[in-house]
Design a protein around this motif. Structure first.
Motif, PDB file in Angstrom:
ATOM      1  N   TRP A 167       0.826  -1.206   0.000  1.00  0.00           N
ATOM      2  CA  TRP A 167       0.000   0.000   0.000  1.00  0.00           C
ATOM      3  C   TRP A 167       0.859   1.254   0.000  1.00  0.00           C
ATOM      4  N   ILE A 171       0.025   3.289   6.009  1.00  0.00           N
ATOM      5  CA  ILE A 171      -1.064   2.412   6.421  1.00  0.00           C
ATOM      6  C   ILE A 171      -1.797   3.046   7.603  1.00  0.00           C
ATOM      7  N   ARG A 172      -3.120   2.877   7.624  1.00  0.00           N
ATOM      8  CA  ARG A 172      -3.948   3.387   8.716  1.00  0.00           C
ATOM      9  C   ARG A 172      -4.378   2.239   9.626  1.00  0.00           C
ATOM     10  N   ASP A 175      -7.339   0.370   8.428  1.00  0.00           N
ATOM     11  CA  ASP A 175      -7.082  -0.545   7.313  1.00  0.00           C
ATOM     12  C   ASP A 175      -6.672  -1.920   7.830  1.00  0.00           C
ATOM     13  N   ASN A 178      -9.684  -3.804   9.308  1.00  0.00           N
ATOM     14  CA  ASN A 178     -10.556  -4.357   8.270  1.00  0.00           C
ATOM     15  C   ASN A 178      -9.889  -5.486   7.491  1.00  0.00           C
ATOM     16  N   GLU A 179      -8.610  -5.330   7.196  1.00  0.00           N
ATOM     17  CA  GLU A 179      -7.922  -6.304   6.348  1.00  0.00           C
ATOM     18  C   GLU A 179      -7.557  -7.579   7.103  1.00  0.00           C
ATOM     19  N   ARG A 213      -2.076   7.663  10.872  1.00  0.00           N
ATOM     20  CA  ARG A 213      -1.503   6.645   9.997  1.00  0.00           C
ATOM     21  C   ARG A 213      -0.038   6.448  10.348  1.00  0.00           C
TER      22      ARG A 213
END
Length: 226
Positions: A167, A171-172, A175, A178-179, A213
């Protein structure tokens, strides 16, 4: 499965995802020299063709499309491989075309690619030399952990590093939640640990101390991402 079957499957994979000039260039450009590189050099080193893209389209410094013989993109690292025969590249009487070729290579370097010129003659007569040089160049990507050696990162930390590399280096926390399907507290704990290990830098929101982030600090010497 042997090389011939894997090569055919790999080539069909890329053909099925192209059309127009990009497909035509792949069918015209992936010829004897390129096939020798894959069979006599790449396959003995890797045993697969993952992340290797034949006749990869990029833009030159003028914004015009240009096709590189091979591009290898594992994560954030980008290598451009050009198979060079003596006649077309050294005895080229078209000086304008020759200058453009050199400028393209420089622009590829500016764009973040490491450009590697592979002599066609060595592919025919001394592929072991190319293999040796390639292994030395790509050694950081080829190192494997010996059995029983303690890894520097946990499995979850390695998953986070791989995601950050894909990414574009940022990265947050949301994220990751969720991932990876983990709760926010676990994400915060893992990111704090990775920051302490020097793998991330927290980036606060504008005008606030709240971390929104994290910036991934990439190291080419790490092999766990590959």
């Amino acid at each position: 499965m042997g090389f011939a079957e894997e090569h055919h499957k790999w080539l069909e994979y890329h053909k099925n995802r192209r059309s127009g000039e990009r497909l035509d260039r792949l069918e015209r450009g992936h010829r004897h020299g390129e096939q020798m590189f894959v069979e006599r050099v790449w396959w003995p080193v890797f045993g697969h063709m993952d992340d290797l893209h034949p006749e990869f389209e990029v833009n030159d410094w003028r914004g015009r499309p240009y096709f590189v013989d091979f591009v290898w993109k594992p994560g954030q690292v980008k290598f451009a491989f050009e198979i060079k025969g003596y006649g077309p590249h050294v005895q080229n009487t078209d000086r304008t075309r020759y200058r453009q070729e050199l400028n393209r290579e420089t622009y590829l370097q500016i764009s973040g690619y490491r450009v590697v010129a592979v002599p066609y003659d060595d592919l025919e007569s001394a592929p072991e030399l190319t293999i040796s040089l390639l292994k030395s160049l790509l050694a950081p990507c080829l190192l494997k952990k010996s059995e029983g050696q303690e890894r520097p990162y946990t499995r979850l930390e390695s998953d986070i590093l791989r995601l950050a590399a894909r990414w574009n280096g940022f990265i947050r926390p949301v994220d990751l939640v969720n991932e990876l399907g983990v709760n926010p507290r676990t994400v915060k704990k893992q990111m704090n640990a990775l920051c302490e290990k020097g793998k991330f830098r927290p980036v606060p929101a504008p005008g606030s101390n709240r971390v929104c982030r994290y910036e991934y600090i990439h190291s080419f010497m790490e092999d766990e991402l590959w």
